[in-house]
Design an enzyme around this catalytic site. Sequence first.
Site, PDB file in Angstrom:
ATOM      1  N   HIS A   1       0.840  -1.310   0.182  1.00 26.49           N
ATOM      2  CA  HIS A   1       0.460   0.139   0.395  1.00 26.49           C
ATOM      3  C   HIS A   1       0.879   0.892  -0.197  1.00 26.49           C
ATOM      4  O   HIS A   1       0.699   1.865  -1.185  1.00 26.49           O
ATOM      5  CB  HIS A   1      -0.607   0.362   1.303  1.00 26.49           C
ATOM      6  CG  HIS A   1      -1.619  -1.023   1.414  1.00 26.49           C
ATOM      7  ND1 HIS A   1      -2.123  -2.379   2.435  1.00 26.49           N
ATOM      8  CD2 HIS A   1      -2.562  -1.608   0.313  1.00 26.49           C
ATOM      9  CE1 HIS A   1      -3.563  -2.807   2.234  1.00 26.49           C
ATOM     10  NE2 HIS A   1      -3.665  -2.505   1.087  1.00 26.49           N
TER      11      HIS A   1
ATOM     12  N   LYS B   1     -16.647  -7.268   4.746  1.00 28.73           N
ATOM     13  CA  LYS B   1     -15.401  -7.436   5.657  1.00 28.73           C
ATOM     14  C   LYS B   1     -15.414  -8.082   6.830  1.00 28.73           C
ATOM     15  O   LYS B   1     -15.675  -6.528   7.552  1.00 28.73           O
ATOM     16  CB  LYS B   1     -13.691  -7.304   5.082  1.00 28.73           C
ATOM     17  CG  LYS B   1     -13.350  -7.367   3.552  1.00 28.73           C
ATOM     18  CD  LYS B   1     -12.173  -6.983   3.357  1.00 28.73           C
ATOM     19  CE  LYS B   1     -11.658  -7.003   1.508  1.00 28.73           C
ATOM     20  NZ  LYS B   1     -10.866  -6.189   1.371  1.00 28.73           N
TER      21      LYS B   1
ATOM     22  N   ARG C   1      -2.149  -6.474  -8.587  1.00 32.14           N
ATOM     23  CA  ARG C   1      -0.823  -7.318  -8.440  1.00 32.14           C
ATOM     24  C   ARG C   1      -1.317  -8.118  -9.138  1.00 32.14           C
ATOM     25  O   ARG C   1       0.346  -9.044  -9.778  1.00 32.14           O
ATOM     26  CB  ARG C   1      -1.117  -7.741  -7.297  1.00 32.14           C
ATOM     27  CG  ARG C   1      -0.926  -7.215  -5.459  1.00 32.14           C
ATOM     28  CD  ARG C   1      -1.470  -7.240  -4.474  1.00 32.14           C
ATOM     29  NE  ARG C   1      -2.810  -7.365  -3.949  1.00 32.14           N
ATOM     30  CZ  ARG C   1      -3.721  -7.271  -3.571  1.00 32.14           C
ATOM     31  NH1 ARG C   1      -3.111  -7.595  -2.239  1.00 32.14           N
ATOM     32  NH2 ARG C   1      -4.634  -7.262  -3.637  1.00 32.14           N
TER      33      ARG C   1
ATOM     34  N   SER D   1      -3.090  -8.048   1.991  1.00 30.87           N
ATOM     35  CA  SER D   1      -3.376  -8.005   4.393  1.00 30.87           C
ATOM     36  C   SER D   1      -3.849  -9.507   4.346  1.00 30.87           C
ATOM     37  O   SER D   1      -3.318  -9.605   6.096  1.00 30.87           O
ATOM     38  CB  SER D   1      -4.848  -7.016   4.275  1.00 30.87           C
ATOM     39  OG  SER D   1      -4.148  -5.990   3.791  1.00 30.87           O
TER      40      SER D   1
HETATM   41  P1  ADP Z   1      -9.929  -3.243   0.235  1.00 31.23           P
HETATM   42  O1  ADP Z   1     -10.833  -4.037   0.646  1.00 31.23           O
HETATM   43  O2  ADP Z   1     -10.838  -2.018  -1.308  1.00 31.23           O
HETATM   44  O3  ADP Z   1      -9.670  -4.258  -2.115  1.00 31.23           O
HETATM   45  P2  ADP Z   1      -6.972  -2.856   0.274  1.00 31.23           P
HETATM   46  O4  ADP Z   1      -6.898  -2.414   1.441  1.00 31.23           O
HETATM   47  O5  ADP Z   1      -6.856  -4.623   0.391  1.00 31.23           O
HETATM   48  O6  ADP Z   1      -8.467  -2.255  -0.390  1.00 31.23           O
HETATM   49  O7  ADP Z   1      -6.078  -2.472  -0.924  1.00 31.23           O
HETATM   50  C1  ADP Z   1      -7.045  -1.616  -1.577  1.00 31.23           C
HETATM   51  C2  ADP Z   1      -6.085  -1.272  -2.609  1.00 31.23           C
HETATM   52  O8  ADP Z   1      -4.294  -1.028  -2.458  1.00 31.23           O
HETATM   53  C3  ADP Z   1      -6.246  -2.098  -3.660  1.00 31.23           C
HETATM   54  O9  ADP Z   1      -6.463  -1.510  -5.225  1.00 31.23           O
HETATM   55  C4  ADP Z   1      -5.577  -3.209  -4.259  1.00 31.23           C
HETATM   56  O10 ADP Z   1      -5.655  -3.788  -5.319  1.00 31.23           O
HETATM   57  C5  ADP Z   1      -4.119  -2.461  -3.465  1.00 31.23           C
HETATM   58  N1  ADP Z   1      -2.831  -3.243  -3.298  1.00 31.23           N
HETATM   59  C6  ADP Z   1      -3.582  -4.191  -1.768  1.00 31.23           C
HETATM   60  N2  ADP Z   1      -2.037  -4.629  -2.124  1.00 31.23           N
HETATM   61  C7  ADP Z   1      -1.164  -4.697  -2.630  1.00 31.23           C
HETATM   62  C8  ADP Z   1       0.439  -4.094  -2.717  1.00 31.23           C
HETATM   63  N3  ADP Z   1       0.765  -5.418  -2.517  1.00 31.23           N
HETATM   64  N4  ADP Z   1       0.677  -3.878  -4.472  1.00 31.23           N
HETATM   65  C9  ADP Z   1      -0.515  -3.051  -4.875  1.00 31.23           C
HETATM   66  N5  ADP Z   1      -1.190  -3.023  -4.465  1.00 31.23           N
HETATM   67  C10 ADP Z   1      -1.824  -3.152  -3.586  1.00 31.23           C
END
Ligand code: ADP
Length: 164
Positions: free
Chosen positions: A21, A45, A95, A133
């Site tokens: 992130h 979630k 990703r 996550s």
């Molecule tokens: P959500 O529950 O909205 O998917 P996340 O916190 O899981 O929220 O992710 C927010 C954004 O960051 C999403 O677009 C996700 O694809 C992206 N993201 C999550 N992990 C990574 C990573 N390791 N590298 C790049 N982008 C990521």
Amino acid sequence: MTKEKKIGIYAGSFDPFTFGHLNIIERASKLFDEVIVLVAINTSKKTLFTPEERLDLVRMSVSHIENIRLDVLEDGLVAHYYQEVGASALIRGLRNATDFDYEFSIASANALQGDTIETVILYAADEYRFMSSSLIKEIAYFDGDVSRMVPKHIDGKMKEKYNN
Ligand code: ADP
């Protein structure tokens, strides 16, 4: 003519916030005048951290970036928040192919909320492509090493949560 400020919104659950992130935010902060990191309350979630905890953990992780604003989306759609603040784009990270289908449907649904809602996708850097996550929570739950995936203060908070 005064230049209109370009605001990008990076919304997510951030449960927890990871180096993946952070990489997206650092890169987005160079593309936009301001990036709003929006901690979303995803009703489908069950989260490890409360919205307030997630906000605090993100705040501690991005203090080195100047053009950042943090907020929590208590209720309502990200698309409505976007219109309220007059944003220029939603920022998402991609990703892999699994992310693609999900991100594509979110972007399409958001675009239907207003024809000015644009989504900008940043591809995950190689070293962060595998980080999610949920994977990090699973490793931390079993007392594994997540120190290279989350900032130190988040590693500590996860240990507290899981009593490790
Ligand atoms: P959500 O529950 O909205 O998917 P996340 O916190 O899981 O929220 O992710 C927010 C954004 O960051 C999403 O677009 C996700 O694809 C992206 N993201 C999550 N992990 C990574 C990573 N390791 N590298 C790049 N982008 C990521």
